[in-house]
Design a protein around this motif. Structure first.
Motif, PDB file in Angstrom:
ATOM      1  N   VAL A  24       0.677  -1.114  -0.037  1.00 49.81           N
ATOM      2  CA  VAL A  24       0.052  -0.043   0.033  1.00 49.81           C
ATOM      3  C   VAL A  24       1.017   1.358   0.114  1.00 49.81           C
ATOM      4  CG1 VAL A  24      -1.572   1.272   1.322  1.00 49.81           C
ATOM      5  CG2 VAL A  24      -1.724  -1.100   1.168  1.00 49.81           C
ATOM      6  N   LEU A  25       0.556   2.262  -1.083  1.00 46.48           N
ATOM      7  CA  LEU A  25       1.358   3.475  -1.139  1.00 46.48           C
ATOM      8  C   LEU A  25       0.124   4.490  -0.732  1.00 46.48           C
ATOM      9  CD1 LEU A  25       3.788   5.210  -1.642  1.00 46.48           C
ATOM     10  CD2 LEU A  25       2.811   5.363  -4.058  1.00 46.48           C
ATOM     11  N   ALA A  26       0.453   5.100   0.592  1.00 49.20           N
ATOM     12  CA  ALA A  26      -0.502   6.266   1.114  1.00 49.20           C
ATOM     13  C   ALA A  26      -0.442   7.350   0.235  1.00 49.20           C
ATOM     14  CB  ALA A  26      -0.418   6.628   2.462  1.00 49.20           C
ATOM     15  N   LEU A  27      -1.605   7.914  -0.352  1.00 51.73           N
ATOM     16  CA  LEU A  27      -1.714   9.142  -0.975  1.00 51.73           C
ATOM     17  C   LEU A  27      -2.303  10.214  -0.087  1.00 51.73           C
ATOM     18  CD1 LEU A  27      -1.472  10.386  -3.903  1.00 51.73           C
ATOM     19  CD2 LEU A  27      -4.052   9.850  -4.247  1.00 51.73           C
ATOM     20  N   THR A  28      -1.633  11.339   0.144  1.00 58.83           N
ATOM     21  CA  THR A  28      -2.098  12.223   1.485  1.00 58.83           C
ATOM     22  C   THR A  28      -1.931  13.806   1.066  1.00 58.83           C
ATOM     23  OG1 THR A  28      -1.317  12.692   3.636  1.00 58.83           O
ATOM     24  CG2 THR A  28       0.580  12.125   2.200  1.00 58.83           C
ATOM     25  N   THR A  29      -2.180  14.645   1.675  1.00 58.38           N
ATOM     26  CA  THR A  29      -2.036  16.112   1.553  1.00 58.38           C
ATOM     27  C   THR A  29      -0.763  16.379   2.571  1.00 58.38           C
ATOM     28  OG1 THR A  29      -3.867  16.712   3.378  1.00 58.38           O
ATOM     29  CG2 THR A  29      -4.325  16.643   0.762  1.00 58.38           C
ATOM     30  N   PHE A  30      -0.482  17.543   2.732  1.00 57.82           N
ATOM     31  CA  PHE A  30       0.779  18.100   3.472  1.00 57.82           C
ATOM     32  C   PHE A  30       0.282  17.909   5.039  1.00 57.82           C
ATOM     33  CE2 PHE A  30       3.972  21.081   5.071  1.00 57.82           C
ATOM     34  CZ  PHE A  30       5.085  20.317   4.473  1.00 57.82           C
ATOM     35  N   ASP A  31      -0.714  18.194   5.410  1.00 54.84           N
ATOM     36  CA  ASP A  31      -0.954  18.152   6.845  1.00 54.84           C
ATOM     37  C   ASP A  31      -1.456  17.083   7.429  1.00 54.84           C
ATOM     38  OD1 ASP A  31      -3.424  18.193   5.551  1.00 54.84           O
ATOM     39  OD2 ASP A  31      -4.286  20.094   6.529  1.00 54.84           O
TER      40      ASP A  31
ATOM     41  N   GLY B  63       4.776   3.274   2.546  1.00 55.15           N
ATOM     42  CA  GLY B  63       5.229   4.721   2.555  1.00 55.15           C
ATOM     43  C   GLY B  63       4.128   5.481   1.726  1.00 55.15           C
ATOM     44  N   PHE B  64       4.553   6.815   1.601  1.00 60.06           N
ATOM     45  CA  PHE B  64       3.494   8.013   1.241  1.00 60.06           C
ATOM     46  C   PHE B  64       3.956   8.785   0.398  1.00 60.06           C
ATOM     47  CE2 PHE B  64       5.409   8.511   5.491  1.00 60.06           C
ATOM     48  CZ  PHE B  64       6.088   9.534   5.428  1.00 60.06           C
ATOM     49  N   VAL B  65       2.948   9.451  -0.377  1.00 56.38           N
ATOM     50  CA  VAL B  65       3.262  10.239  -1.374  1.00 56.38           C
ATOM     51  C   VAL B  65       2.392  11.438  -1.529  1.00 56.38           C
ATOM     52  CG1 VAL B  65       2.432   8.969  -3.195  1.00 56.38           C
ATOM     53  CG2 VAL B  65       3.797  10.760  -4.030  1.00 56.38           C
ATOM     54  N   LEU B  66       2.712  12.610  -1.559  1.00 58.35           N
ATOM     55  CA  LEU B  66       1.937  13.726  -1.678  1.00 58.35           C
ATOM     56  C   LEU B  66       1.074  13.803  -2.807  1.00 58.35           C
ATOM     57  CD1 LEU B  66       4.191  17.015  -0.169  1.00 58.35           C
ATOM     58  CD2 LEU B  66       2.198  15.651   0.895  1.00 58.35           C
ATOM     59  N   LYS B  67      -0.462  14.256  -2.586  1.00 57.24           N
ATOM     60  CA  LYS B  67      -1.000  14.565  -3.741  1.00 57.24           C
ATOM     61  C   LYS B  67      -0.617  15.852  -4.341  1.00 57.24           C
ATOM     62  CE  LYS B  67      -5.401  12.956  -1.998  1.00 57.24           C
ATOM     63  NZ  LYS B  67      -6.730  12.955  -1.654  1.00 57.24           N
TER      64      LYS B  67
ATOM     65  N   ASP C  16       8.170  10.264   1.338  1.00 57.44           N
ATOM     66  CA  ASP C  16       8.130  11.700   0.574  1.00 57.44           C
ATOM     67  C   ASP C  16       8.955  12.511   1.552  1.00 57.44           C
ATOM     68  OD1 ASP C  16       7.690  14.090  -0.318  1.00 57.44           O
ATOM     69  OD2 ASP C  16       5.929  13.037  -1.666  1.00 57.44           O
ATOM     70  N   PRO C  17      10.009  13.014   0.990  1.00 60.81           N
ATOM     71  CA  PRO C  17      10.866  13.628   1.947  1.00 60.81           C
ATOM     72  C   PRO C  17      10.178  15.218   2.435  1.00 60.81           C
ATOM     73  CG  PRO C  17      11.778  13.872  -0.165  1.00 60.81           C
ATOM     74  CD  PRO C  17      10.585  12.836  -0.457  1.00 60.81           C
ATOM     75  N   ALA C  18       9.231  15.551   1.625  1.00 60.48           N
ATOM     76  CA  ALA C  18       8.468  16.696   2.124  1.00 60.48           C
ATOM     77  C   ALA C  18       7.565  16.613   3.359  1.00 60.48           C
ATOM     78  CB  ALA C  18       7.607  17.326   1.039  1.00 60.48           C
ATOM     79  N   VAL C  19       7.484  15.325   3.675  1.00 57.54           N
ATOM     80  CA  VAL C  19       6.612  15.386   4.942  1.00 57.54           C
ATOM     81  C   VAL C  19       7.085  14.166   6.094  1.00 57.54           C
ATOM     82  CG1 VAL C  19       4.128  15.996   4.156  1.00 57.54           C
ATOM     83  CG2 VAL C  19       5.237  13.497   3.845  1.00 57.54           C
TER      84      VAL C  19
END
Length: 217
Positions: A78-85, A100-104, A126-129
């Motif tokens: 499963v790869l999570a799809l998320t927003t920044f917050d 893991g996770f990746v930003l929308k 995702d390094p951004a979060v």
């Protein structure tokens, strides 16, 4: 061809993902679910290579859907799809078993790379979060260390590597911290994964925090 199951309650988001994950790039959208509750049945019938899972859905959210799916033998990653917050929810996604996770809204190439990496058995943080997710772990009350005899099988250096993974360090950063080559780090990481039966880097992060290997300051 990598077969992807898209799980998101917003049709516009699903349409955008369909446009990015096209056959010309090596992907096939095997199916779509508007809610996490439909995921187990869809996975059983469609046999996707990966599930791209939104974390916030009105009925069965991404955390619960991931937990249910990961309890099934042979389930796809499963790869999570998320927003920044969503860092608090992302911490829950990792504990539930997401790889893991990746930003929308990331560039199409980054999303394709993330999906490909996770479908092939890797992890994508995702390094951004990532730093914010780790901060969420650190802010949680420390629990008594979970018992794991397998920890005793780790060498001192392997335990150091696991701790640095838990801090969100890349292999290159771990090598710099321990004054060893990146190739040596990769060898240690593989040994850690094998000895602790961890599927990927995301699972290693969870393990490190669950066993209080990471300083929570």
């Amino acid at each position: 061809m990598i077969r992807v199951l898209i799980v998101d309650d917003q049709e516009l988001v699903r349409a955008g993902l369909r446009g990015i994950l096209r056959s010309r790039f090596g992907f096939e959208v095997a199916g779509e679910c508007p809610d996490g509750g439909a995921v187990p049945e869809a996975v059983a019938s469609l046999r996707p290579d990966i599930v791209l899972m939104d974390v916030r859905m009105p009925l069965v959210d991404g955390v619960e859907a991931t937990r249910r799916l990961r309890s099934v033998d042979g389930a796809p990653p499963v790869l999570a799809l998320t927003t920044f917050d969503d860092e608090e929810v992302l911490a829950g996604m990792l504990r539930a078993g997401a790889a893991g996770f990746v930003l929308k809204g990331v560039p199409a190439e980054d999303l394709q790379r993330a999906v490909r990496t996770v479908a092939e058995g890797g992890a994508w943080l995702d390094p951004a979060v990532t730093a914010r997710v780790l901060a969420t772990y650190r802010s949680a009350p420390a629990a008594p260390p979970a018992a794991s005899p397998a920890l005793d099988a780790l060498t001192t250096r392997e335990r150091e590597v696991l701790t640095l993974i838990g801090e969100g360090k890349t292999n290159a950063e771990i090598g710099a911290a321990l004054f060893v080559s990146e190739g040596t780090v990769k060898t240690h990481v593989n040994h850690v994964f094998t000895k602790l039966q961890l599927r990927d880097r995301a699972a290693a992060v969870v393990f490190a925090f669950d066993h209080n290997l990471v300083n929570r300051r």
